[in-house]
Motif scaffolding. Structure first.
Motif, short mmCIF file in Angstrom:
data_model
loop_
_atom_site.label_atom_id
_atom_site.label_comp_id
_atom_site.label_asym_id
_atom_site.label_seq_id
_atom_site.Cartn_x
_atom_site.Cartn_y
_atom_site.Cartn_z
N LEU A 227 50.51 38.26 40.91
CA LEU A 227 49.44 37.41 40.40
C LEU A 227 49.66 37.07 38.93
O LEU A 227 50.11 37.92 38.15
N PRO A 228 49.31 35.86 38.52
CA PRO A 228 49.28 35.57 37.09
C PRO A 228 48.21 36.42 36.41
O PRO A 228 47.24 36.83 37.05
N TRP A 229 48.39 36.65 35.11
CA TRP A 229 47.46 37.51 34.38
C TRP A 229 46.06 36.92 34.34
O TRP A 229 45.06 37.61 34.50
N GLU A 230 45.97 35.60 34.16
CA GLU A 230 44.68 34.92 34.12
C GLU A 230 44.58 34.00 35.32
O GLU A 230 45.44 33.14 35.53
N LEU A 231 43.53 34.18 36.11
CA LEU A 231 43.38 33.46 37.37
C LEU A 231 42.38 32.31 37.30
O LEU A 231 42.23 31.57 38.27
N GLY A 232 41.66 32.18 36.19
CA GLY A 232 40.64 31.15 36.10
C GLY A 232 39.34 31.55 36.77
O GLY A 232 38.41 30.75 36.87
N ILE A 233 39.29 32.78 37.24
CA ILE A 233 38.08 33.33 37.87
C ILE A 233 38.05 34.82 37.54
O ILE A 233 39.05 35.51 37.68
N GLY A 234 36.92 35.29 37.07
CA GLY A 234 36.81 36.69 36.68
C GLY A 234 37.58 36.98 35.40
O GLY A 234 38.16 36.10 34.77
N ALA A 235 37.58 38.25 35.01
CA ALA A 235 38.25 38.66 33.78
C ALA A 235 39.76 38.69 33.98
O ALA A 235 40.25 39.04 35.06
N PRO A 236 40.53 38.31 32.96
CA PRO A 236 42.00 38.40 33.06
C PRO A 236 42.45 39.83 33.32
O PRO A 236 41.74 40.79 33.03
N GLY A 237 43.66 39.97 33.86
CA GLY A 237 44.25 41.28 34.08
C GLY A 237 43.79 41.98 35.35
O GLY A 237 43.87 43.20 35.44
N LEU A 238 43.34 41.21 36.34
CA LEU A 238 42.83 41.82 37.58
C LEU A 238 43.87 42.71 38.24
O LEU A 238 43.57 43.83 38.68
N ARG B 72 36.20 38.68 46.34
CA ARG B 72 35.59 37.93 47.45
C ARG B 72 35.96 36.45 47.35
O ARG B 72 36.27 35.81 48.36
N ALA B 73 35.94 35.92 46.14
CA ALA B 73 36.28 34.50 45.95
C ALA B 73 37.75 34.24 46.23
O ALA B 73 38.12 33.23 46.83
N LEU B 74 38.60 35.17 45.81
CA LEU B 74 40.04 35.00 46.01
C LEU B 74 40.44 35.14 47.48
O LEU B 74 41.46 34.56 47.90
N LEU B 75 39.66 35.87 48.25
CA LEU B 75 40.03 36.16 49.63
C LEU B 75 39.29 35.29 50.65
O LEU B 75 39.45 35.48 51.85
N ASP B 76 38.55 34.32 50.19
CA ASP B 76 37.84 33.41 51.09
C ASP B 76 38.72 32.19 51.38
O ASP B 76 38.89 31.32 50.53
N ASP C 128 37.87 27.06 47.26
CA ASP C 128 38.89 26.49 46.37
C ASP C 128 39.64 27.57 45.61
O ASP C 128 40.74 27.33 45.10
N THR C 129 39.04 28.75 45.53
CA THR C 129 39.63 29.85 44.78
C THR C 129 40.55 30.74 45.62
O THR C 129 41.05 31.76 45.13
N TYR C 130 40.80 30.36 46.88
CA TYR C 130 41.60 31.21 47.79
C TYR C 130 42.98 31.50 47.21
O TYR C 130 43.70 30.57 46.82
N ILE C 131 43.34 32.78 47.17
CA ILE C 131 44.60 33.19 46.54
C ILE C 131 45.80 32.58 47.25
O ILE C 131 46.81 32.24 46.62
N GLY C 132 45.71 32.43 48.58
CA GLY C 132 46.83 31.92 49.34
C GLY C 132 47.11 30.45 49.14
O GLY C 132 48.16 29.95 49.57
N ALA C 133 46.21 29.74 48.47
CA ALA C 133 46.41 28.32 48.22
C ALA C 133 46.99 28.04 46.84
O ALA C 133 47.29 26.88 46.51
N ARG C 134 47.18 29.07 46.03
CA ARG C 134 47.67 28.87 44.67
C ARG C 134 49.17 28.59 44.66
O ARG C 134 49.91 29.07 45.52
N GLU C 135 49.60 27.86 43.65
CA GLU C 135 51.02 27.56 43.49
C GLU C 135 51.71 28.54 42.54
O GLU C 135 52.93 28.47 42.37
N ASP C 136 50.95 29.45 41.92
CA ASP C 136 51.52 30.32 40.90
C ASP C 136 51.58 31.78 41.32
O ASP C 136 51.72 32.68 40.49
N ILE C 137 51.47 32.06 42.62
CA ILE C 137 51.66 33.43 43.09
C ILE C 137 53.12 33.62 43.48
O ILE C 137 53.85 32.65 43.76
#
Length: 311
Positions: A184-195, A281-285, A289-298
């Protein structure tokens, strides 16, 4: 992604098991076969490199016997079978205490060999934590165990039992340690960085608790090279292999990262803060729009370290 119980390194997936159903470490390994197979797909290149480095030095005039102890769904067994085939044949013995995993690993190797009988495949149902472990298991030129010994109550005794399976001149190789896998990138644009750092810290704390909860657990306050030396092995050394699936991700990487994050969130449970729980919850839905599997930077980046010594 790797939910290796200690997820000490390597690729996304789950730990390589050794027990029957819910074992003394409290993990239901048979339920993880799908994730183990996903892990194997992500680590196929690293597994092939490990097989080359471990089987290559076996003398050419020897028909090798290779033991894969705690083989999971068979990813490394497949790599060993292919490498044995490339040098003309040999014997591969797959050992696990979970019958469902033995079947899965055997089937994976059968598919890889595609009917070529120059590699003889045998399965043995056995628990590496048992005092009589080794009965019915042939002596070997190479004994391999990946992220399995750290689940045993007495890790040093486990290493010694594995060393006892070697022929004179044979080598024991343990995949233990390395670098934690990153995805994962350090900052995801959702929640605190460094998840990811916070999740990995909770995972490591959970591993320590798992060790503490194992009946009869014995501390091993030294590294794996020392453990191999204390098991009576010589020429103790190590090497590391890289797993690297860079961004942008393939669909397989997307699926693997999402599975890792989902599995990790389930395992850490209530130990995570409410803010991070909401982020997960937002990343795993999949519908968000926040779904982790749809990101281009993972991505997937990890290092597996193999410790080895000779009898």
């Amino acid at each position: 992604m790797s939910a290796h119980s200690h997820e000490q390194a390597g690729t996304p997936g789950h730990p390589h098991p050794h027990g029957h159903g819910h074992t003394h470490d409290g993990i239901d390994w048979a339920a993880m076969i799908g994730d183990l197979r996903r892990d194997d797909a992500m680590s196929a290149d690293a597994d092939a490199e490990i097989a080359r480095r471990l089987i290559g030095p076996i003398p050419a005039d020897t028909e090798p016997t290779v033991l894969d102890i705690g083989a999971g769904a068979g990813g490394q067994s497949v790599a060993f079978a292919r490498e044995l085939l490339a040098r003309g044949g040999g014997r591969l013995v797959i050992v696990d205490a979970v019958p469902e995993l033995l079947e899965a690993a055997q089937q994976a190797v059968k598919v890889a060999l595609d009917g070529d009988d120059r590699v003889r495949v045998q399965t043995v149902h056995a628990d590496a934590a048992a005092e009589d472990f080794g009965a019915g298991i042939p002596a070997a030129d190479l004994v391999w165990a990946s992220r399995m010994v750290h689940h045993l109550p007495d890790q040093q005794a486990g290493a010694a039992r594995l060393a006892g399976l070697l022929r004179p001149g044979g080598r024991l190789a343990l995949a233990e340690g390395g670098l934690p896998v990153r995805c994962l990138p350090w900052e995801l644009g959702i929640g605190a960085p460094g998840l990811q750092d916070r999740l990995l810290a909770l995972r490591d704390a959970g591993f320590a608790q798992m060790r503490a909860d194992i009946t009869g657990a014995i501390s091993m306050p030294y590294g794996w090279n020392v453990a191999l030396s204390r098991a009576g092995l010589t020429e103790v050394t190590s090497f590391s292999v890289l797993t690297d699936h860079p961004a942008p991700p393939s669909q397989a990487v997307r699926d693997s990262v999402a599975a890792w994050l989902r599995g990790l969130s389930e395992r850490i449970g209530d130990r995570i803060g409410e803010d991070d729980r909401a982020t997960l919850r937002a990343l795993l839905d999949p519908a968000a729009d926040t779904y982790i599997g749809a990101r281009e930077d993972i991505y997937i980046l990890g290092v597996t370290t193999v410790f080895l010594g000779r009898r």
